[in-house]
Design a protein around this motif. Structure first.
Motif, PDB file in Angstrom:
ATOM      1  N   PRO A 160       0.156  -1.607  -4.150  1.00  0.00           N
ATOM      2  CA  PRO A 160       1.140  -0.636  -3.657  1.00  0.00           C
ATOM      3  C   PRO A 160       0.958   0.723  -4.332  1.00  0.00           C
ATOM      4  O   PRO A 160       0.702   0.800  -5.534  1.00  0.00           O
ATOM      5  CB  PRO A 160       2.484  -1.270  -4.056  1.00  0.00           C
ATOM      6  CG  PRO A 160       2.198  -2.724  -4.220  1.00  0.00           C
ATOM      7  CD  PRO A 160       0.796  -2.808  -4.729  1.00  0.00           C
ATOM      8  N   GLY A 161       1.064   1.757  -3.547  1.00  0.00           N
ATOM      9  CA  GLY A 161       0.912   3.108  -4.094  1.00  0.00           C
ATOM     10  C   GLY A 161       1.556   4.116  -3.180  1.00  0.00           C
ATOM     11  O   GLY A 161       1.685   3.896  -1.976  1.00  0.00           O
ATOM     12  N   SER A 162       1.959   5.251  -3.743  1.00  0.00           N
ATOM     13  CA  SER A 162       2.624   6.273  -2.935  1.00  0.00           C
ATOM     14  C   SER A 162       1.678   6.916  -1.927  1.00  0.00           C
ATOM     15  O   SER A 162       2.134   7.544  -0.972  1.00  0.00           O
ATOM     16  CB  SER A 162       3.231   7.355  -3.840  1.00  0.00           C
ATOM     17  OG  SER A 162       2.206   8.083  -4.505  1.00  0.00           O
ATOM     18  N   GLY A 204       4.380   4.247   1.457  1.00  0.00           N
ATOM     19  CA  GLY A 204       4.750   5.200   0.419  1.00  0.00           C
ATOM     20  C   GLY A 204       5.264   6.505   0.985  1.00  0.00           C
ATOM     21  O   GLY A 204       4.917   6.903   2.100  1.00  0.00           O
ATOM     22  N   THR A 256       6.669   5.043  -4.494  1.00  0.00           N
ATOM     23  CA  THR A 256       5.769   3.907  -4.317  1.00  0.00           C
ATOM     24  C   THR A 256       6.527   2.728  -3.718  1.00  0.00           C
ATOM     25  O   THR A 256       7.604   2.376  -4.212  1.00  0.00           O
ATOM     26  CB  THR A 256       5.160   3.494  -5.668  1.00  0.00           C
ATOM     27  OG1 THR A 256       4.363   4.575  -6.168  1.00  0.00           O
ATOM     28  CG2 THR A 256       4.295   2.246  -5.539  1.00  0.00           C
ATOM     29  N   ASN A 297       3.051  -4.218  -0.865  1.00  0.00           N
ATOM     30  CA  ASN A 297       2.188  -3.785   0.226  1.00  0.00           C
ATOM     31  C   ASN A 297       2.457  -4.685   1.427  1.00  0.00           C
ATOM     32  O   ASN A 297       2.063  -5.853   1.442  1.00  0.00           O
ATOM     33  CB  ASN A 297       0.715  -3.873  -0.195  1.00  0.00           C
ATOM     34  CG  ASN A 297      -0.215  -3.330   0.882  1.00  0.00           C
ATOM     35  OD1 ASN A 297       0.188  -3.122   2.023  1.00  0.00           O
ATOM     36  ND2 ASN A 297      -1.460  -3.096   0.517  1.00  0.00           N
TER      37      ASN A 297
END
Length: 363
Positions: A273-275, A280, A286, A290
């Motif tokens: 998961p990431g911004s 995101g 974030t 996912n």
């Protein structure tokens, strides 16, 4: 309290404890078994109260000292510009939005975050203050050129003006006003849903430039290749939004809420998961997991935006819940955060498809 204060407190306790038990006597007694020690206190009540009052006074003094350490009265130089700022940058005949957040770091320095014309929020390690002027620099992100960006300006409590040297060495000017809080006084009352895409043509939409690659193919709003972004002619404040989309392998797009805050669309299945990944709020928030599906599969977003507060549901999973959007993301149409704004579908990266786009506005 810091370690010095803790040592002082420990020393005080060791010093005062014998006074508190003054006149106490201890003796040994056999109580029907092995010799045991029993404490028989014979305390002079007046003496006990006297010493306890002194302990209480010392404890109160220590509490005052601790509070003073936790809440210093002196300010960081430039403390009056702490907060979030919406910038308008003039580069020749072009005007574009930017954003700055200034934060305290301890009691001696200011740090922050900065969003330029494109890209994500990037950290500012030190904002130097001299009288009523500020200066900071940061390396280029997506800009052309190799030089650090240098931002300088003057400030008052509610306004800043200045100049910026970009990665190519060109000089630009900018102005800044404080970003609005966008806190709503009451819960939203929702109106009727609106079909933003009619399934037939581009009615209600405008491409961002002549390089338009958007068309409707078999009822699907399709960006056939990298080209213009697509912007709604209507503008909105608070809303709920349902979108169905499909990205190819390595595909990349995004939905700009009010034309300023990008919720990322990307081929992200299997990534951490990431911004900057699916789910995101680009560069800022974030997702907690996912929830992206494989490329080529239809996916859904259900997004609620009230003021700065956003909730994002990706493929039925709430990945961002009631989080505050700090500011505009790179590629925003403007930095006038308090004004209504359109939806914008990003088309300047790769091909992408959208089919059902339904917005429920606040009344």
């Amino acid at each position: 309290m810091r370690s010095g204060g803790a040592n002082f407190c420990g020393g005080l306790c060791l010093y005062m404890f014998p006074l508190a038990v003054h006149s106490a006597t201890f003796k040994a007694a056999r109580c029907g078994g092995p010799l045991r020690w029993h404490r028989h206190l014979s305390v002079d009540s007046e003496s006990f109260r006297y010493h306890m009052r002194h302990i209480a006074l010392f404890a109160f003094a220590i509490a005052l000292s601790t509070t003073a350490e936790a809440s210093p009265t002196r300010m960081v130089p430039g403390d009056e510009i702490v907060g979030r700022w919406d910038l308008v940058v003039q580069s020749g005949d072009t005007v574009y939005p930017s954003w700055l957040e200034v934060r305290r770091s301890g009691f001696r320095a200011l740090v922050g975050s900065f969003v330029s014309r494109s890209g994500s929020a990037r950290p500012v390690s030190n904002i130097a203050i001299t009288n009523n002027t500020l200066r900071f620099s940061l390396p280029p992100q997506w800009e052309r050129g190799e030089q650090d960006l240098v931002i300088e300006g003057t400030f008052t409590t509610d306004k800043m003006t200045g100049w910026m040297t970009d990665a190519l060495g060109a000089r630009q000017t900018w102005t800044a006003t404080r970003a609005p809080s966008l806190v709503r006084a009451a819960a939203p009352v929702w109106g009727r849903p609106i079909a933003i895409f009619n399934g037939t043509d581009l009615t209600g939409w405008t491409p961002s430039d002549p390089n338009n690659q958007w068309q409707v193919i078999s009822g699907v709003l399709t960006n056939t290749r990298s080209g213009a972004n697509l912007i709604t002619q209507r503008k909105f404040t608070d809303f709920k939004l349902h979108v169905e989309f499909r990205v190819p392998a390595k595909g990349n797009s995004g939905i700009y809420l009010r034309g300023r805050h990008e919720v990322q669309i990307e081929d992200s299945k299997g990534m951490a998961p990431g911004s900057l990944n699916a789910g995101g709020l680009y560069g800022f928030l974030t997702p907690n997991e996912n929830a992206a599906l494989a490329p080529g599969e239809w996916q859904t977003y259900d997004i609620t935006l009230v003021g700065r507060m956003i909730t994002v549901v990706l493929n039925g999973k709430t990945v961002i819940s009631q989080q505050v959007i700090p500011g505009i993301t790179g590629g925003a149409l403007d930095s006038d955060e308090g004004a209504p704004g359109p939806l914008m579908l990003q088309g300047d990266h790769t091909s992408v498809e959208y089919r059902r786009i339904v917005l429920t506005p606040v009344r």
